[in-house]
Design a protein around this motif. Structure first.
Motif, PDB file in Angstrom:
ATOM      1  N   ASN A  88      89.878  74.530  12.393  1.00  0.00           N
ATOM      2  CA  ASN A  88      88.895  74.305  10.973  1.00  0.00           C
ATOM      3  C   ASN A  88      88.431  73.618   9.959  1.00  0.00           C
ATOM      4  OD1 ASN A  88      91.501  74.839   9.492  1.00  0.00           O
ATOM      5  ND2 ASN A  88      90.835  76.485   8.030  1.00  0.00           N
ATOM      6  N   SER A  89      89.619  72.139  10.537  1.00  0.00           N
ATOM      7  CA  SER A  89      89.814  70.899   9.721  1.00  0.00           C
ATOM      8  C   SER A  89      89.196  70.027  10.733  1.00  0.00           C
ATOM      9  CB  SER A  89      91.154  71.006   9.769  1.00  0.00           C
ATOM     10  OG  SER A  89      91.825  72.198   9.257  1.00  0.00           O
ATOM     11  N   ALA A  90      88.295  70.220  10.938  1.00  0.00           N
ATOM     12  CA  ALA A  90      87.291  68.748  12.358  1.00  0.00           C
ATOM     13  C   ALA A  90      86.492  67.737  11.639  1.00  0.00           C
ATOM     14  CB  ALA A  90      87.105  69.030  13.451  1.00  0.00           C
ATOM     15  N   HIS A  91      86.479  68.544  10.235  1.00  0.00           N
ATOM     16  CA  HIS A  91      85.652  67.229   9.618  1.00  0.00           C
ATOM     17  C   HIS A  91      86.405  66.362   8.091  1.00  0.00           C
ATOM     18  CE1 HIS A  91      87.105  70.821   7.027  1.00  0.00           C
ATOM     19  NE2 HIS A  91      86.035  70.788   6.176  1.00  0.00           N
ATOM     20  N   ARG A  92      87.995  66.954   8.218  1.00  0.00           N
ATOM     21  CA  ARG A  92      88.884  66.374   7.187  1.00  0.00           C
ATOM     22  C   ARG A  92      89.451  65.338   8.360  1.00  0.00           C
ATOM     23  NH1 ARG A  92      91.649  70.983   5.200  1.00  0.00           N
ATOM     24  NH2 ARG A  92      93.649  70.232   5.879  1.00  0.00           N
ATOM     25  N   ALA A  93      90.077  64.377   6.958  1.00  0.00           N
ATOM     26  CA  ALA A  93      91.003  62.912   7.536  1.00  0.00           C
ATOM     27  C   ALA A  93      91.509  62.476   6.156  1.00  0.00           C
ATOM     28  CB  ALA A  93      90.767  62.371   7.486  1.00  0.00           C
ATOM     29  N   GLU A  94      92.510  62.237   6.168  1.00  0.00           N
ATOM     30  CA  GLU A  94      93.592  61.680   5.443  1.00  0.00           C
ATOM     31  C   GLU A  94      93.372  60.366   5.233  1.00  0.00           C
ATOM     32  OE1 GLU A  94      96.964  63.457   4.326  1.00  0.00           O
ATOM     33  OE2 GLU A  94      98.077  62.290   2.952  1.00  0.00           O
ATOM     34  N   VAL A  95      93.348  59.514   4.392  1.00  0.00           N
ATOM     35  CA  VAL A  95      93.506  58.483   3.818  1.00  0.00           C
ATOM     36  C   VAL A  95      94.998  58.291   3.159  1.00  0.00           C
ATOM     37  CG1 VAL A  95      92.769  55.911   2.759  1.00  0.00           C
ATOM     38  CG2 VAL A  95      90.945  57.868   3.626  1.00  0.00           C
ATOM     39  N   GLN A  96      95.653  56.831   4.243  1.00  0.00           N
ATOM     40  CA  GLN A  96      96.767  56.481   3.556  1.00  0.00           C
ATOM     41  C   GLN A  96      97.735  54.892   4.070  1.00  0.00           C
ATOM     42  OE1 GLN A  96      98.577  59.011   7.353  1.00  0.00           O
ATOM     43  NE2 GLN A  96      98.843  60.432   6.120  1.00  0.00           N
ATOM     44  N   ARG A  97      98.280  54.982   3.535  1.00  0.00           N
ATOM     45  CA  ARG A  97      98.889  53.125   3.627  1.00  0.00           C
ATOM     46  C   ARG A  97      98.038  52.462   3.831  1.00  0.00           C
ATOM     47  NH1 ARG A  97     101.501  56.754   2.895  1.00  0.00           N
ATOM     48  NH2 ARG A  97     103.213  57.786   3.902  1.00  0.00           N
ATOM     49  N   LEU A  98      96.639  52.229   2.393  1.00  0.00           N
ATOM     50  CA  LEU A  98      96.165  51.280   2.044  1.00  0.00           C
ATOM     51  C   LEU A  98      97.612  49.919   1.982  1.00  0.00           C
ATOM     52  CD1 LEU A  98      93.763  50.098   2.136  1.00  0.00           C
ATOM     53  CD2 LEU A  98      93.731  50.562  -0.276  1.00  0.00           C
ATOM     54  N   MET A  99      96.867  48.876   2.245  1.00  0.00           N
ATOM     55  CA  MET A  99      97.940  47.417   2.029  1.00  0.00           C
ATOM     56  C   MET A  99      96.832  46.475   2.115  1.00  0.00           C
ATOM     57  SD  MET A  99     101.765  49.397   3.486  1.00  0.00           S
ATOM     58  CE  MET A  99     101.784  49.518   5.119  1.00  0.00           C
ATOM     59  N   VAL A 100      97.375  45.140   1.207  1.00  0.00           N
ATOM     60  CA  VAL A 100      96.895  43.936   1.577  1.00  0.00           C
ATOM     61  C   VAL A 100      98.608  43.405   1.019  1.00  0.00           C
ATOM     62  CG1 VAL A 100      95.402  42.728   0.916  1.00  0.00           C
ATOM     63  CG2 VAL A 100      94.703  44.347   1.403  1.00  0.00           C
ATOM     64  N   LEU A 101      98.250  41.568   2.049  1.00  0.00           N
ATOM     65  CA  LEU A 101      99.556  41.487   1.696  1.00  0.00           C
ATOM     66  C   LEU A 101      99.339  40.497   0.089  1.00  0.00           C
ATOM     67  CD1 LEU A 101     100.533  39.023   4.462  1.00  0.00           C
ATOM     68  CD2 LEU A 101     101.396  40.689   3.650  1.00  0.00           C
ATOM     69  N   ARG A 102     100.744  40.773  -0.712  1.00  0.00           N
ATOM     70  CA  ARG A 102     100.260  40.298  -1.567  1.00  0.00           C
ATOM     71  C   ARG A 102      99.687  39.046  -2.263  1.00  0.00           C
ATOM     72  NH1 ARG A 102     106.225  40.775  -4.110  1.00  0.00           N
ATOM     73  NH2 ARG A 102     106.733  41.050  -1.862  1.00  0.00           N
ATOM     74  N   SER A 103      99.562  37.983  -1.049  1.00  0.00           N
ATOM     75  CA  SER A 103      99.311  36.953  -1.411  1.00  0.00           C
ATOM     76  C   SER A 103      97.736  36.545  -1.136  1.00  0.00           C
ATOM     77  CB  SER A 103      99.994  35.255  -0.297  1.00  0.00           C
ATOM     78  OG  SER A 103      99.837  36.289   1.368  1.00  0.00           O
ATOM     79  N   HIS A 104      97.606  37.913  -0.534  1.00  0.00           N
ATOM     80  CA  HIS A 104      95.658  38.117  -0.202  1.00  0.00           C
ATOM     81  C   HIS A 104      94.699  38.527  -1.498  1.00  0.00           C
ATOM     82  CE1 HIS A 104      97.049  35.163   3.197  1.00  0.00           C
ATOM     83  NE2 HIS A 104      96.299  35.104   3.609  1.00  0.00           N
ATOM     84  N   ARG A 105      95.633  39.620  -1.881  1.00  0.00           N
ATOM     85  CA  ARG A 105      95.199  40.633  -2.671  1.00  0.00           C
ATOM     86  C   ARG A 105      93.870  39.865  -3.892  1.00  0.00           C
ATOM     87  NH1 ARG A 105     100.652  44.006  -4.013  1.00  0.00           N
ATOM     88  NH2 ARG A 105     100.496  44.383  -2.552  1.00  0.00           N
ATOM     89  N   GLY A 106      93.276  40.991  -4.183  1.00  0.00           N
ATOM     90  CA  GLY A 106      92.043  40.163  -5.576  1.00  0.00           C
ATOM     91  C   GLY A 106      90.997  39.045  -4.646  1.00  0.00           C
ATOM     92  N   ARG A 107      91.113  39.612  -3.464  1.00  0.00           N
ATOM     93  CA  ARG A 107      89.657  39.213  -3.162  1.00  0.00           C
ATOM     94  C   ARG A 107      88.670  39.845  -1.447  1.00  0.00           C
ATOM     95  NH1 ARG A 107      92.688  34.496   0.774  1.00  0.00           N
ATOM     96  NH2 ARG A 107      94.238  33.992  -0.694  1.00  0.00           N
ATOM     97  N   GLY A 108      88.847  41.423  -2.348  1.00  0.00           N
ATOM     98  CA  GLY A 108      88.317  42.273  -1.427  1.00  0.00           C
ATOM     99  C   GLY A 108      88.314  42.370  -0.554  1.00  0.00           C
ATOM    100  N   ILE A 109      89.693  42.233  -0.246  1.00  0.00           N
ATOM    101  CA  ILE A 109      89.740  43.444   1.814  1.00  0.00           C
ATOM    102  C   ILE A 109      90.087  44.364   1.627  1.00  0.00           C
ATOM    103  CG2 ILE A 109      91.752  42.960   3.700  1.00  0.00           C
ATOM    104  CD1 ILE A 109      91.761  39.329   2.526  1.00  0.00           C
ATOM    105  N   GLY A 110      91.176  45.023  -0.117  1.00  0.00           N
ATOM    106  CA  GLY A 110      91.581  45.996   0.085  1.00  0.00           C
ATOM    107  C   GLY A 110      89.687  47.070   0.041  1.00  0.00           C
ATOM    108  N   THR A 111      89.261  46.647  -0.375  1.00  0.00           N
ATOM    109  CA  THR A 111      88.100  47.534  -0.656  1.00  0.00           C
ATOM    110  C   THR A 111      87.168  47.249   0.502  1.00  0.00           C
ATOM    111  OG1 THR A 111      87.691  47.100  -3.362  1.00  0.00           O
ATOM    112  CG2 THR A 111      85.578  47.379  -1.713  1.00  0.00           C
TER     113      THR A 111
END
Ligand SMILES: CC(C)(COP(=O)(O)OP(=O)(O)OC[C@H]1O[C@@H](n2cnc3c(N)ncnc32)[C@H](O)[C@@H]1OP(=O)(O)O)[C@@H](O)C(=O)NCCC(=O)NCCS
Length: 178
Positions: A88-111
């Motif tokens: 009953n859940s085949a339409h669903r998923a969980e987003v987990q563990r979004l991570m970007v190296l500290r040295s590369h943050r703030g450049r839009g990679i996470g988005t």
């Protein structure tokens, strides 16, 4: 300007020790920054290796998708999509563990990883995404900006490295009207 290549991990390429090492290094960098991403600082390399082997086995089993963001020098970020597998859940998923190296943050990679994981979910017919994030952490505001709806909070949800239990915020996003 984003100069990374985002792609889904190939289930057949998982025995590559360089890949495992890069994923563990990314995880170590995130927990060193006190992020709430499953493992605790200081990262135990044996625990982390077991963690990633398990998750890569789930990719092979078709229960998980891992997107990686790379540039010419290597892995810069990643995000998981854990596919619900009950009938009953085949339409669903969980987003987990979004991570970007500290040295590369703030450049839009996470988005870019979030938008890519949503596109990947749509391709797989997963039109409802759920996630949780430590209440008050910067990603909470980021997810709100990306259109996720804040459901509420659960106290004592996960442990911080100092042993205290923290509160998490539960969020969801419908990618397409049901
Ligand atoms: C959350 C995370 C993946 C964002 O990655 P990112 O590549 O910096 O994301 P973006 O560049 O797309 O920026 C997204 C938001 O992060 C914040 N941000 C910007 N520069 C930042 C920096 N140098 N460091 C940290 N956060 C920053 C901003 O609020 C930004 O929002 P904006 O769109 O209004 O500018 C990253 O901060 C991270 O890995 N955090 C640790 C792991 C974690 O907590 N993950 C979430 C688990 S639920």
């Amino acid at each position: 300007v984003i100069s990374v290549d985002i792609r889904s991990l190939d289930p057949t390429s998982h025995d590559n020790p360089d890949l495992l090492g890069a994923l563990i290094a990314l995880h170590a960098d995130a927990v060193a920054d006190r992020a709430s991403v499953g493992l605790l600082a200081p990262l135990d390399v044996y625990v982390a290796t077991a963690y990633w082997r398990d998750r890569l086995a789930e990719v092979r089993a078709g229960r998980r998708v891992i997107l990686t963001a790379r540039d010419a020098s290597g892995l810069r970020g990643a995000v998981h999509l854990a596919l619900a597998y009950d009938q009953n859940s085949a339409h669903r998923a969980e987003v987990q563990r979004l991570m970007v190296l500290r040295s590369h943050r703030g450049r839009g990679i996470g988005t870019a990883l979030m938008r890519s994981v949503e596109a990947e979910a749509m391709v797989r017919g997963r039109t409802l995404l759920v996630l949780n994030t430590r209440t008050g952490d910067p990603p909470e505001a980021m997810y709100l900006r990306l259109g996720y709806v804040r459901v509420g909070t659960i106290p004592s949800f996960a442990r911080d490295p100092d042993g205290t239990l923290n509160t998490t915020t539960i969020m969801y996003r419908h990618l397409a009207p049901e």
